[in-house]
Design an enzyme around this catalytic site. Structure first.
Site, mmCIF file in Angstrom:
data_model
loop_
_atom_site.group_PDB
_atom_site.id
_atom_site.type_symbol
_atom_site.label_atom_id
_atom_site.label_comp_id
_atom_site.label_asym_id
_atom_site.label_seq_id
_atom_site.Cartn_x
_atom_site.Cartn_y
_atom_site.Cartn_z
ATOM 1 N N ALA A 111 20.129 38.068 42.126
ATOM 2 C CA ALA A 111 18.821 38.431 42.721
ATOM 3 C C ALA A 111 17.639 38.554 41.565
ATOM 4 O O ALA A 111 16.325 38.892 41.824
ATOM 5 C CB ALA A 111 18.719 39.579 43.421
ATOM 6 N N ALA A 112 18.118 38.345 40.264
ATOM 7 C CA ALA A 112 17.107 38.339 39.338
ATOM 8 C C ALA A 112 15.884 37.313 39.351
ATOM 9 O O ALA A 112 14.688 37.703 39.267
ATOM 10 C CB ALA A 112 17.573 38.390 37.855
ATOM 11 N N GLY A 113 16.135 36.148 39.722
ATOM 12 C CA GLY A 113 15.129 35.178 40.235
ATOM 13 C C GLY A 113 14.216 35.891 41.482
ATOM 14 O O GLY A 113 12.946 35.343 41.344
ATOM 15 N N ASP A 114 14.806 36.589 42.307
ATOM 16 C CA ASP A 114 14.128 36.877 43.494
ATOM 17 C C ASP A 114 12.996 38.070 43.070
ATOM 18 O O ASP A 114 12.057 38.016 43.445
ATOM 19 C CB ASP A 114 15.102 37.376 44.643
ATOM 20 C CG ASP A 114 16.078 36.242 45.039
ATOM 21 O OD1 ASP A 114 15.524 35.109 45.051
ATOM 22 O OD2 ASP A 114 17.122 36.429 45.365
#
Length: 305
Positions: free
Chosen positions: A250-253
């Site tokens: 979820a880093a991109g989220d």
């Protein structure tokens, strides 16, 4: 004053196992800690943005099961407007099976469930929100026809559309022309542009090809290197603060949710990316998807207006 943000996308339950290394085909490995967390790219981005102070409305579809009920409770708890969260009587809620290795890298397999039934008619019911919101944030864990419909509707009202093209999939040319910002990671940018990214020159080459399709701005996230911002007036790598990653899920989220919030507050794109980088950097130091998203107080002082 913050502008309203409309997030359209998936909601899943993440089932996560920590392991020393990923299994090879046919191999069984003994893992460690197991966690079950709320996830889904749409829900992750909506909650990340809400925690950072955004005014968020979320359109998604959940099953009439325990996972769906827990997801709805989570949206309400985090202050997300769930007026257009739809209950699907015929399909289960989406789930994701996630393995995280000792370096914090992950592999993910998603069963879309009710996410796969979110259709244009569902989105059309929220047309009033399109008129009120200034930023529309979407991903690709829902049907592409629904993403196209929402992008076209947003374009009709002159709204700014951010598309995080994950998971990677071919995009029709008419969709590109509805987008203000495309936010692929390295592999997604390579798949969409046909350019292998090995350095900043090839990142710019990939971004230029994407801009030629009609997008106004491209932001390519490059993990520990930062994010490359490209448009008609800027070609710049925005570095990220080095951290020790324990889970990149979820880093991109978190990055996309933070980017939407910063833009909703009127920041220039490069400053908004700085803010998003910092939020994402904090998230990888924690386990989980939504659980890893930082709150605004953790980023105080990082934006200079």
């Amino acid at each position: 004053m913050n502008q309203k943000i409309l997030v359209i996308g998936s909601a899943n339950t993440d089932m996560v196992i920590k392991t020393k290394h990923f299994p090879l085909p046919g191999e069984t490995v003994l893992g460690g800690r197991f966690m079950m967390n709320p996830g889904g790219k749409g829900a992750n981005q909506a909650i990340a943005a809400a925690r950072l102070g955004g005014q968020i409305t979320f359109i998604t579809k959940i099953g009439q099961d325990i996972f769906g009920r827990q997801a709805l409770q989570q949206f309400l708890k985090e202050g997300v407007d769930a007026s257009f969260v739809i209950s699907d009587p015929d399909n289960p809620s989406g789930v994701a099976l996630i393995t995280v290795d000792e370096k914090g890298e992950n592999t993910i397999v998603v069963a879309p469930g009710s996410n796969g039934t979110l259709n244009p008619a569902d989105v059309a019911k929220a047309e009033t929100v399109f008129k009120e919101a200034e930023i529309i944030l979407m991903q690709l864990e829902i049907p592409l026809v629904t993403v196209q419909f929402a992008a076209n509707l947003a374009a009709q009202y002159g709204k700014k559309v951010i598309l995080n093209p994950a998971p990677a999939a071919p995009l029709p040319d008419d969709l590109y022309r509805c987008l203000a910002i495309l936010t692929p990671n390295r592999s997604e940018a390579e798949a969409l542009s046909g350019v292998t990214i090995t350095n900043l020159a090839t990142a710019e080459q990939a971004a230029r090809k994407l801009l030629e399709k009609g997008i106004k701005h491209v932001v390519i996230t490059l993990g520990t290197e930062g994010a490359f911002v490209f448009d008609q007036s800027i070609a710049k790598l925005i570095p990220v603060t080095p951290v020790v990653a324990v889970d990149t899920t979820a880093a991109g989220d978190v990055f996309n949710g933070a980017l939407a919030v910063a833009l909703s507050e009127g920041l220039a794109l490069d400053k908004a990316v700085e803010f998003a980088n910092q939020a994402a950097a904090i998230s990888v130091t924690r386990m989980g998807a939504q659980a890893s998203a930082p709150f605004r107080k953790e980023l105080q002082g990082l934006i200079l207006k």
